[in-house]
Design a protein around this motif. Structure first.
Motif, PDB file in Angstrom:
ATOM      1  N   UNK A 250       0.810  -1.218   0.000  1.00  9.51           N
ATOM      2  CA  UNK A 250       0.000   0.000   0.000  1.00  9.51           C
ATOM      3  C   UNK A 250       0.848   1.275   0.000  1.00  9.51           C
ATOM      4  N   UNK A 251       2.162   1.136   0.049  1.00 14.22           N
ATOM      5  CA  UNK A 251       2.990   2.347  -0.019  1.00 14.22           C
ATOM      6  C   UNK A 251       3.687   2.404  -1.388  1.00 14.22           C
ATOM      7  N   UNK A 252       4.637   1.511  -1.612  1.00 15.48           N
ATOM      8  CA  UNK A 252       5.422   1.640  -2.862  1.00 15.48           C
ATOM      9  C   UNK A 252       5.565   0.331  -3.642  1.00 15.48           C
ATOM     10  N   UNK A 253       5.089  -0.774  -3.114  1.00 15.05           N
ATOM     11  CA  UNK A 253       5.131  -2.115  -3.723  1.00 15.05           C
ATOM     12  C   UNK A 253       6.553  -2.651  -3.864  1.00 15.05           C
ATOM     13  N   UNK A 254       7.404  -1.912  -4.557  1.00 16.42           N
ATOM     14  CA  UNK A 254       8.782  -2.401  -4.705  1.00 16.42           C
ATOM     15  C   UNK A 254       9.694  -1.205  -4.909  1.00 16.42           C
ATOM     16  N   UNK A 255      10.992  -1.473  -4.902  1.00 19.48           N
ATOM     17  CA  UNK A 255      11.954  -0.370  -5.041  1.00 19.48           C
ATOM     18  C   UNK A 255      12.300  -0.133  -6.511  1.00 19.48           C
ATOM     19  N   UNK A 256      13.052   0.942  -6.738  1.00 19.72           N
ATOM     20  CA  UNK A 256      13.492   1.288  -8.089  1.00 19.72           C
ATOM     21  C   UNK A 256      14.591   0.323  -8.531  1.00 19.72           C
ATOM     22  N   UNK A 257      14.435  -0.249  -9.739  1.00 23.76           N
ATOM     23  CA  UNK A 257      15.406  -1.249 -10.214  1.00 23.76           C
ATOM     24  C   UNK A 257      16.824  -0.679 -10.313  1.00 23.76           C
ATOM     25  N   UNK A 258      17.035   0.489 -10.934  1.00 18.94           N
ATOM     26  CA  UNK A 258      18.413   0.997 -10.997  1.00 18.94           C
ATOM     27  C   UNK A 258      18.992   1.268  -9.607  1.00 18.94           C
ATOM     28  N   UNK A 259      18.154   1.749  -8.692  1.00 25.49           N
ATOM     29  CA  UNK A 259      18.668   2.020  -7.339  1.00 25.49           C
ATOM     30  C   UNK A 259      19.098   0.730  -6.646  1.00 25.49           C
ATOM     31  N   UNK A 260      18.332  -0.336  -6.853  1.00 19.19           N
ATOM     32  CA  UNK A 260      18.715  -1.601  -6.207  1.00 19.19           C
ATOM     33  C   UNK A 260      20.059  -2.106  -6.744  1.00 19.19           C
ATOM     34  N   UNK A 261      20.247  -1.963  -8.045  1.00 19.48           N
ATOM     35  CA  UNK A 261      21.511  -2.434  -8.631  1.00 19.48           C
ATOM     36  C   UNK A 261      22.671  -1.585  -8.114  1.00 19.48           C
ATOM     37  N   UNK A 262      22.469  -0.268  -8.106  1.00 17.76           N
ATOM     38  CA  UNK A 262      23.545   0.611  -7.629  1.00 17.76           C
ATOM     39  C   UNK A 262      23.826   0.402  -6.146  1.00 17.76           C
ATOM     40  N   UNK A 263      22.769   0.143  -5.374  1.00 16.32           N
ATOM     41  CA  UNK A 263      22.974  -0.119  -3.937  1.00 16.32           C
ATOM     42  C   UNK A 263      23.803  -1.392  -3.755  1.00 16.32           C
ATOM     43  N   UNK A 264      23.510  -2.414  -4.553  1.00 17.64           N
ATOM     44  CA  UNK A 264      24.294  -3.653  -4.419  1.00 17.64           C
ATOM     45  C   UNK A 264      25.759  -3.403  -4.765  1.00 17.64           C
ATOM     46  N   UNK A 265      25.977  -2.677  -5.859  1.00 14.14           N
ATOM     47  CA  UNK A 265      27.365  -2.384  -6.255  1.00 14.14           C
ATOM     48  C   UNK A 265      28.063  -1.593  -5.144  1.00 14.14           C
ATOM     49  N   UNK A 266      27.362  -0.627  -4.580  1.00 12.53           N
ATOM     50  CA  UNK A 266      27.959   0.188  -3.504  1.00 12.53           C
ATOM     51  C   UNK A 266      28.284  -0.683  -2.285  1.00 12.53           C
ATOM     52  N   UNK A 267      27.347  -1.557  -1.916  1.00 17.58           N
ATOM     53  CA  UNK A 267      27.568  -2.376  -0.712  1.00 17.58           C
ATOM     54  C   UNK A 267      28.698  -3.377  -0.924  1.00 17.58           C
ATOM     55  N   UNK A 268      28.890  -3.803  -2.170  1.00 17.10           N
ATOM     56  CA  UNK A 268      30.025  -4.696  -2.440  1.00 17.10           C
ATOM     57  C   UNK A 268      31.347  -3.939  -2.307  1.00 17.10           C
ATOM     58  N   UNK A 269      31.262  -2.622  -2.261  1.00 21.80           N
ATOM     59  CA  UNK A 269      32.458  -1.784  -2.086  1.00 21.80           C
ATOM     60  C   UNK A 269      32.328  -0.931  -0.824  1.00 21.80           C
ATOM     61  N   UNK A 270      31.637  -1.500   0.162  1.00 24.26           N
ATOM     62  CA  UNK A 270      31.308  -0.741   1.381  1.00 24.26           C
ATOM     63  C   UNK A 270      32.559  -0.215   2.073  1.00 24.26           C
TER      64      UNK A 270
END
Ligand SMILES: Cc1ncc(COP(=O)(O)O)c(C=O)c1O
Length: 372
Positions: A250-270
């Motif tokens: 009821x709020x956003x259903x799912x996250x933004x696809x590009x943001x999820x990919x970029x977040x994963x890349x960032x976390x792999x380089x945390x």
């Protein structure tokens, strides 16, 4: 039920994109998509191939697997990715807090941590921090008195915004023991996790320590990537995960696809991202320490123990008036304690940006003009 405006966010909405010098921000220095991909050694195609459809409601499995690597006892199934940490707070309060519940919230605080519990109809009881000449402090005996068998939820935030406070590992375990005594839920806002100046002082995630804990983290602060709007909660409690997901529809259903990919890349380089941001904070801390020494007659200063913010106190006068004048006359944005419902003596300073030195110089030149 009405909801009060989010004072700090309304303040930033008014000034963040027009004030010449941002000394109030709690996030760390950001970077472009190109810089992030370069740091990660990834070609631009890493992003060009991302499909722009809906993503999995709980969060991209590859992102959740990467996030789970930051916890000891949390599997990808026990993580819910959200559109910003703010959505995570909203969903958690919506899931856990019912009208009439008793909720204890550490104060001062990021307003939504108290306001959304109130909005759900809870009786919110502040657990106030205090300051000695040397430091900010929490009172665990007081917390023990406030929490009763009827308390539904305890809300804390470490490293703390706005004071920069960080408890010791023993204090943190004692706090969890207070929650565990009656099986009270614990929402631990860990948004500034990773920004300990000494990594040995990093606390365990609450979700690893206690089955009824919810750990909140995200990309905005330690990683400097607020524009991704990616946050998450981690909890051992599978029923809570289901409840969060039911509400997220009821709020956003799912996250933004590009943001999820970029977040994963960032976390792999945390590690690289965090080291960069801690190093910026360290440099700015040295500047602010020297400033506070030079202006000890005007400010009482307790250096933060972790994170990108500090909360100095004006020895005299109104912080709101001081911040207003600093903005009008020097173009410097500082956040007064009034925005945190914590009197009118302190201002929040943000130490995570590379532009800090220029802002500090503008403030100091203004103070000199005022004196002459
Ligand atoms: C303690 C704390 N929690 C949560 C948030 C929300 O983060 P975001 O703005 O990325 O949703 C903030 C932002 O300032 C914060 O300071």
């Amino acid at each position: 039920m009405t909801i009060r405006p989010f004072q700090l966010e309304r303040f930033f909405a008014r000034h963040e994109f027009s004030a010449p010098h941002l000394l109030a921000c709690s996030d760390c220095e950001t970077m472009s998509i190109g810089e992030l991909l370069h740091l990660a050694g990834q070609p631009p195609e890493a992003l060009m191939d991302v499909r722009l459809g809906y993503t999995e409601s709980q969060g991209d499995p590859a992102l959740r697997a990467t996030i789970a690597g930051f916890y000891d006892s949390i599997s990808p199934d026990h993580i819910v990715v959200t559109n910003a940490p703010e959505e995570a707070i909203f969903l958690t309060m919506w899931s856990l807090v019912r009208p009439g519940d008793h909720v204890v919230v550490q104060t001062p605080c990021y307003q939504s941590l108290a306001e959304l519990a109130r909005f759900r109809g809870a009786a919110v009881q502040p657990w106030a921090m205090s300051e000695t000449p040397a430091r900010w402090q929490i009172d665990l005996n007081r917390l023990g008195d406030l929490v009763t068998p009827d308390t539904r939820l305890i809300v804390v935030n470490f490293p703390h915004n706005p004071t920069g406070y960080l408890p010791t590992a023993q204090q943190f375990q004692d706090l969890i023991a207070i929650a565990a005594r009656w099986g009270t839920w614990l929402l631990c806002d860990e948004m500034y996790r990773g920004l300990e100046y000494d990594p040995a002082q990093r606390l365990p995630a609450a979700a690893d320590c206690y089955p009824r804990a919810v750990s909140l983290w995200g990309m905005s602060k330690a990683f400097g990537l607020a524009g991704l709007r990616i946050g998450w909660v981690a909890t051992q409690d599978r029923a809570l995960v289901e409840s969060l997901l039911t509400r997220k529809d009821y709020t956003t259903i799912c996250s933004s696809a590009p943001s999820e990919v970029l977040a994963r890349i960032a976390l792999q380089n945390a590690t690289a991202l965090i080291e960069r941001n801690v190093s910026i904070i360290r440099d700015n801390l040295a500047l602010v320490r020297a400033f506070m020494d030079r202006h000890a007659e005007q400010f009482a200063w307790r250096a933060p123990l972790a994170g990108p913010v500090a909360f100095p106190r004006l020895r005299e006068g109104s912080a709101a008036a001081f911040c207003r004048a600093a903005l009008e006359k020097a173009g410097v944005l500082l956040a007064p304690a009034t925005l945190f419902d914590f009197g009118d003596a302190h201002c929040r300073w943000g130490l995570g940006r590379r532009t800090f030195a220029a802002g500090l110089a503008a403030l100091e030149a203004y103070l000199a003009r005022e004196r002459s």
